[in-house]
Design an enzyme around this catalytic site. Structure first.
Site, PDB file in Angstrom:
ATOM      1  N   CYS A 136       1.226  -0.063  -9.038  1.00 15.32           N
ATOM      2  CA  CYS A 136       2.397   0.472  -8.436  1.00 15.32           C
ATOM      3  C   CYS A 136       3.439   0.383  -9.052  1.00 15.32           C
ATOM      4  CB  CYS A 136       2.449  -0.825  -7.160  1.00 15.32           C
ATOM      5  SG  CYS A 136       2.851  -2.372  -8.069  1.00 15.32           S
ATOM      6  N   GLU A 149       5.753  -3.330   0.845  1.00 20.21           N
ATOM      7  CA  GLU A 149       5.608  -3.131  -0.721  1.00 20.21           C
ATOM      8  C   GLU A 149       4.779  -1.921  -0.917  1.00 20.21           C
ATOM      9  OE1 GLU A 149       4.530  -6.856  -2.502  1.00 20.21           O
ATOM     10  OE2 GLU A 149       5.719  -7.893  -1.189  1.00 20.21           O
ATOM     11  N   GLY A 203       0.891  -1.302  -0.050  1.00 18.79           N
ATOM     12  CA  GLY A 203       0.080   0.048   0.121  1.00 18.79           C
ATOM     13  C   GLY A 203       0.850   1.206   0.100  1.00 18.79           C
ATOM     14  N   SER A 204       0.461   2.262   0.496  1.00 16.85           N
ATOM     15  CA  SER A 204       0.985   3.593   0.466  1.00 16.85           C
ATOM     16  C   SER A 204       2.044   3.533   1.665  1.00 16.85           C
ATOM     17  CB  SER A 204       0.081   4.623   0.805  1.00 16.85           C
ATOM     18  OG  SER A 204      -0.717   4.359   2.282  1.00 16.85           O
ATOM     19  N   GLY A 230       2.493   2.042   5.191  1.00 26.85           N
ATOM     20  CA  GLY A 230       3.729   1.365   5.623  1.00 26.85           C
ATOM     21  C   GLY A 230       4.388   1.820   6.946  1.00 26.85           C
TER      22      GLY A 230
HETATM   23  P1  NAP Z   1      -3.194   2.275   1.500  1.00 28.02           P
HETATM   24  O1  NAP Z   1      -4.137   3.692   1.606  1.00 28.02           O
HETATM   25  O2  NAP Z   1      -1.964   2.343   2.185  1.00 28.02           O
HETATM   26  O3  NAP Z   1      -4.108   1.111   1.862  1.00 28.02           O
HETATM   27  C1  NAP Z   1      -3.455  -0.392   1.463  1.00 28.02           C
HETATM   28  C2  NAP Z   1      -3.965  -1.322   2.391  1.00 28.02           C
HETATM   29  O4  NAP Z   1      -3.697  -0.801   3.807  1.00 28.02           O
HETATM   30  C3  NAP Z   1      -5.670  -1.202   2.791  1.00 28.02           C
HETATM   31  O5  NAP Z   1      -6.144  -2.689   3.159  1.00 28.02           O
HETATM   32  C4  NAP Z   1      -5.762  -0.146   4.021  1.00 28.02           C
HETATM   33  O6  NAP Z   1      -7.040  -0.257   4.307  1.00 28.02           O
HETATM   34  C5  NAP Z   1      -4.617  -0.869   4.735  1.00 28.02           C
HETATM   35  N1  NAP Z   1      -3.843   0.233   5.529  1.00 28.02           N
HETATM   36  C6  NAP Z   1      -3.833   1.328   5.413  1.00 28.02           C
HETATM   37  N2  NAP Z   1      -3.061   2.228   6.394  1.00 28.02           N
HETATM   38  C7  NAP Z   1      -3.401   1.259   7.455  1.00 28.02           C
HETATM   39  C8  NAP Z   1      -3.140   1.082   8.729  1.00 28.02           C
HETATM   40  N3  NAP Z   1      -2.416   2.262   9.422  1.00 28.02           N
HETATM   41  N4  NAP Z   1      -3.456   0.109   9.557  1.00 28.02           N
HETATM   42  C9  NAP Z   1      -4.002  -0.790   8.932  1.00 28.02           C
HETATM   43  N5  NAP Z   1      -4.183  -0.998   7.647  1.00 28.02           N
HETATM   44  C10 NAP Z   1      -3.995  -0.032   6.772  1.00 28.02           C
HETATM   45  O7  NAP Z   1      -2.885   2.180   0.050  1.00 28.02           O
HETATM   46  P2  NAP Z   1      -3.828   2.304  -1.080  1.00 28.02           P
HETATM   47  O8  NAP Z   1      -4.069   3.566  -1.580  1.00 28.02           O
HETATM   48  O9  NAP Z   1      -5.035   1.201  -1.205  1.00 28.02           O
HETATM   49  O10 NAP Z   1      -3.051   1.519  -2.528  1.00 28.02           O
HETATM   50  C11 NAP Z   1      -2.398   2.494  -3.265  1.00 28.02           C
HETATM   51  C12 NAP Z   1      -0.761   2.161  -2.853  1.00 28.02           C
HETATM   52  O11 NAP Z   1      -0.117   1.012  -2.940  1.00 28.02           O
HETATM   53  C13 NAP Z   1       0.140   3.145  -3.845  1.00 28.02           C
HETATM   54  O12 NAP Z   1       1.113   3.923  -3.258  1.00 28.02           O
HETATM   55  C14 NAP Z   1       0.832   2.047  -4.535  1.00 28.02           C
HETATM   56  O13 NAP Z   1       2.073   2.373  -5.235  1.00 28.02           O
HETATM   57  C15 NAP Z   1       0.909   1.135  -3.534  1.00 28.02           C
HETATM   58  N6  NAP Z   1       1.156  -0.420  -3.864  1.00 28.02           N
HETATM   59  C16 NAP Z   1       2.264  -0.793  -4.131  1.00 28.02           C
HETATM   60  C17 NAP Z   1       2.525  -2.095  -4.533  1.00 28.02           C
HETATM   61  C18 NAP Z   1       3.913  -2.903  -4.681  1.00 28.02           C
HETATM   62  O14 NAP Z   1       4.116  -4.000  -4.969  1.00 28.02           O
HETATM   63  N7  NAP Z   1       4.986  -2.074  -4.202  1.00 28.02           N
HETATM   64  C19 NAP Z   1       1.554  -2.856  -5.168  1.00 28.02           C
HETATM   65  C20 NAP Z   1       0.186  -2.333  -5.226  1.00 28.02           C
HETATM   66  C21 NAP Z   1       0.260  -0.934  -4.585  1.00 28.02           C
HETATM   67  P3  NAP Z   1      -8.030   0.485   4.182  1.00 28.02           P
HETATM   68  O15 NAP Z   1      -8.520   0.409   2.813  1.00 28.02           O
HETATM   69  O16 NAP Z   1      -9.244   0.043   5.023  1.00 28.02           O
HETATM   70  O17 NAP Z   1      -7.718   2.105   4.444  1.00 28.02           O
END
Ligand code: NAP
Length: 462
Positions: free
Chosen positions: A264, A230, A208-209, A213
Site C-alpha cells: 500500500c 485504509e 483495501g481498494s 472502501g
Molecule cells: P479489495 O479488493 O478492496 O479487497 C480488500 C478486502 O476487502 C478483501 O477482504 C475483500 O474481500 C474485501 N472486500 C472488497 N470489497 C468488499 C465489499 N464490497 N464488501 C465486503 N468486503 C469487501 O482490495 P485488494 O485488492 O485485496 O487490496 C489491495 C488494495 O488495498 C490496494 O488498493 C492497496 O493500496 C490497499 N491497501 C491499503 C493499505 C493501507 O494501509 N492504506 C494496506 C494494504 C492494502 P474479497 O477478497 O473476498 O473480495
C-alpha cells in the site's frame, strides 16, 4: 447467498484452497456469539487480555515456516523473505506495551466533592476486513489493539489469502483468546455489507481498494458505525540534490519493487532533482537488473508473480498506454524470461513520463515505477500533491529541516526522510484524500477501537 470461494495460486494458476461461504443466517449467528462473549472478555483484567493476545502472536510465530510457504502459494511472496512475522511481532509487542497507558482513564478531578474522569470503553464487536497483500500485517494492526481493549473481533479475510484468517484464528485460540471472541468468517461481500448495514458491529476497519472502501462506507451509511478506511496509495519519492544517491536508489527501488510492488505504501513515482537525474536512472536500472523473477518457493527468487494475473494485466495496460503516449521503458521484459504474460511480470522503469499518464496518477500496485526530473522543491511538492491519494511520501535529503518544510506542504498521512515503505508502530498509520481516513497503530490506534465515556460523580456531603 452461499457458494464456494476458490483461491487460485499465482504460482501455477491452480486452485490452492477453497472454502464454502458462510450462509447469511450462520454469519448472523456467529456475530451473535461474538456479542454474547464480548462482555466476559472485556471484564478480564487488562493484563490477562494482553497475556492471551501475546501468547497468540507467539503461537503464530511458531507457525512461521508453514506461513511463509503458504504465503508464497497464496499470493506469490518469495519464501526468502520469511513471511511477514517480524513486523507482526514488532507491532503486536509495541501495542501490548502501550496498552495500559493508552487505555488509562483521564482523571479530571478526584476531590471530596467530585470524581470526574473520562474512561475508554470497548466498542463491542469489531469487524476487520483485510487484504491479501500483507495478510497478517494489515489484519493485526486492528485485531491486536481491538482485542486488548476488550472487543470481540470478527475477521473477514481476502479470498486470495483465505488461509491467513484460519492461521490467525488458530494462533489466537491457542494463546487463550476464546473461540467466540475471535472468529474468522468466510463471508462474501453481500453478507459482509448486510451485517454492517444491520449495525452488528461497533467498529469496522477496512483495508483495501477505494472501490471496496466506498462499498463499506455505503453499507454503514445511517448506522453511525465508525468506519476506518485504509485504502490505496500512489506514494511518491523525491530525491533532493543533497541526497545520498546510492542510499536513495536502494531505498526507493526496494520500496517500488518489494512484494512485486504490491505494498500500500510502495513507491509508485519518483521525482529526482535534475542534477542527479541521469545518475539516479542509470543506478535504478542496474538495481532492477539484479532482481530474479521466478517461482517464489525457490530461495533464490527475489520477485515472485503478482497475486493474480488480472493485477499484472492492469500494470501491463498502464505501461502500454504510457509508451503509446511517449514514455520510454528502460527494462526489456525479455531480460526476465520468467515473465509469462500472466501473473509473472518483469519489473519496469519508465522515463519520459508525465502526469497525463495513468501510470503516474492511478495506483499501479505492481512492479513499475515512473521517474521524472524536477527543478527543485516547489516543482516536486506540486507533483507529489497532484494525485488523488495521500498515504506516504518519501524525501531523500541530508537536511532534516528541509524534509520537515517539504513535509508540511504535502497532502499525505506519513512523511519519511531517507526511508520508505515501513510502518513504525509508535506512529499513527493514516491517510488522506482517497486513501481514506482513520488511525491505526500508536496510542491513537487504541482510540479508534474504544469510545470515550464520561463519569461525573458528585459525592454526598455529610
Ligand atoms: P479489495 O479488493 O478492496 O479487497 C480488500 C478486502 O476487502 C478483501 O477482504 C475483500 O474481500 C474485501 N472486500 C472488497 N470489497 C468488499 C465489499 N464490497 N464488501 C465486503 N468486503 C469487501 O482490495 P485488494 O485488492 O485485496 O487490496 C489491495 C488494495 O488495498 C490496494 O488498493 C492497496 O493500496 C490497499 N491497501 C491499503 C493499505 C493501507 O494501509 N492504506 C494496506 C494494504 C492494502 P474479497 O477478497 O473476498 O473480495
Amino acid at each position: 447467498m452461499s457458494g464456494t470461494i476458490r483461491l487460485i495460486s499465482p504460482i501455477d494458476g491452480r486452485v490452492y484452497a477453497e472454502r464454502p461461504v458462510l450462509p447469511a443466517a450462520e454469519a448472523e449467528a456467529a456475530v451473535a456469539r461474538a456479542h454474547a462473549a464480548q462482555g466476559a472478555w472485556a471484564a478480564l483484567p487488562l493484563s490477562d487480555r494482553i497475556a492471551r493476545v501475546t501468547a497468540g502472536i507467539a503461537a503464530l510465530e511458531a507457525m512461521r515456516d508453514e506461513i511463509t510457504h503458504e504465503l508464497a502459494w497464496q499470493m506469490g511472496r518469495p519464501v526468502r523473505y520469511g513471511g511477514e512475522l517480524g513486523g507482526v511481532n514488532e507491532r503486536s509487542a509495541y501495542m501490548a506495551r502501550i496498552a495500559a497507558e493508552a487505555l488509562a482513564p483521564t482523571e479530571i478531578e478526584d476531590s471530596d466533592r467530585f470524581r470526574r474522569e473520562i474512561r475508554r470503553e470497548a466498542l463491542g464487536v469489531v469487524l476487520v476486513v483485510a487484504p491479501w497483500n500483507y495478510p497478517y500485517l494489515t489484519a493485526i494492526n486492528t485485531i491486536v489493539p481491538a482485542l486488548i481493549a476488550g472487543n470481540a473481533v470478527v475477521l473477514k479475510h481476502a479470498s486470495q489469502t483465505l488461509l491467513a484468517g484460519e492461521r490467525l484464528a488458530l494462533a489466537l485460540h491457542r494463546g487463550g483468546v476464546p473461540q467466540d471472541v475471535f472468529q474468522n468468517l468466510v463471508l462474501d461481500h453481500a453478507a459482509t455489507e448486510a451485517l454492517i448495514a444491520a449495525r452488528r458491529f461497533g467498529f469496522v476497519n477496512f483495508t483495501g481498494s477505494v472501490a471496496g472502501g466506498r462499498a463499506i462506507e455505503r453499507a454503514a451509511a445511517g448506522t453511525f458505525t465508525p468506519v476506518g478506511l485504509e485504502l490505496g496509495g500512489k506514494d511518491p519519492g523525491y530525491v533532493c540534490a543533497d541526497a545520498d544517491l546510492d542510499a536513495a536508489v536502494d531505498g526507493l527501488m526496494d520500496g517500488a519493487m518489494f512484494n512485486a510492488g504490491q505494498c500500500c505504501c510502495g513507491i509508485e513515482r519518483i521525482y529526482v532533482d535534475a542534477r542527479l537525474y541521469d545518475a539516479f536512472v542509470a543506478k535504478a536500472v542496474d538495481w532492477v537488473m539484479r532482481q530474479k523473477l521466478g517461482d517464489p518457493t525457490d530461495p533464490e527468487t527475489t520477485m515472485g508473480p503478482m497475486a493474480h494475473r488480472r493485477f499484472a494485466q492492469l500494470v501491463r495496460d498502464q505501461v502500454a498506454e504510457a509508451r503509446a503516449a511517449g514514455a520510454t521503458a528502460l527494462i526489456d521484459p525479455a531480460d526476465f524470461p520468467a515473465d509469462d504474460g500472466g501473473a509473472y511480470l518483469a519489473p519496469e522503469v519508465l522515463v519520459g513520463v508525465d502526469h497525463d499518464m495513468r501510470v503516474m496518477r492511478e495506483e499501479s500496485f505492481g512492479p513499475v515505477v515512473g521517474i521524472m526530473p524536477v527543478a527543485g522543491d516547489d516543482a516536486a511538492v506540486r507533483l507529489m500533491n497532484d494525485c488523488a491519494y495521500g498515504l506516504t511520501a518519501s524525501i531523500w535529503t541530508s537536511d532534516p529541516e528541509r524534509a520537515a518544510e517539504i513535509g508540511a506542504r504535502l497532502e499525505t498521512g506519513t512523511v519519511y526522510m531517507n526511508r520508505c515503505d515501513y510502518l513504525d508502530p509508535a506512529l499513527c498509520w493514516t491517510g488522506c484524500k482517497d486513501t481514506g481516513r482513520g488511525a491505526a497503530l500508536s496510542n491513537l490506534g487504541y482510540l479508534a477501537v474504544t469510545r470515550p465515556k464520561s463519569y461525573h460523580l458528585k459525592k454526598v456531603q455529610k
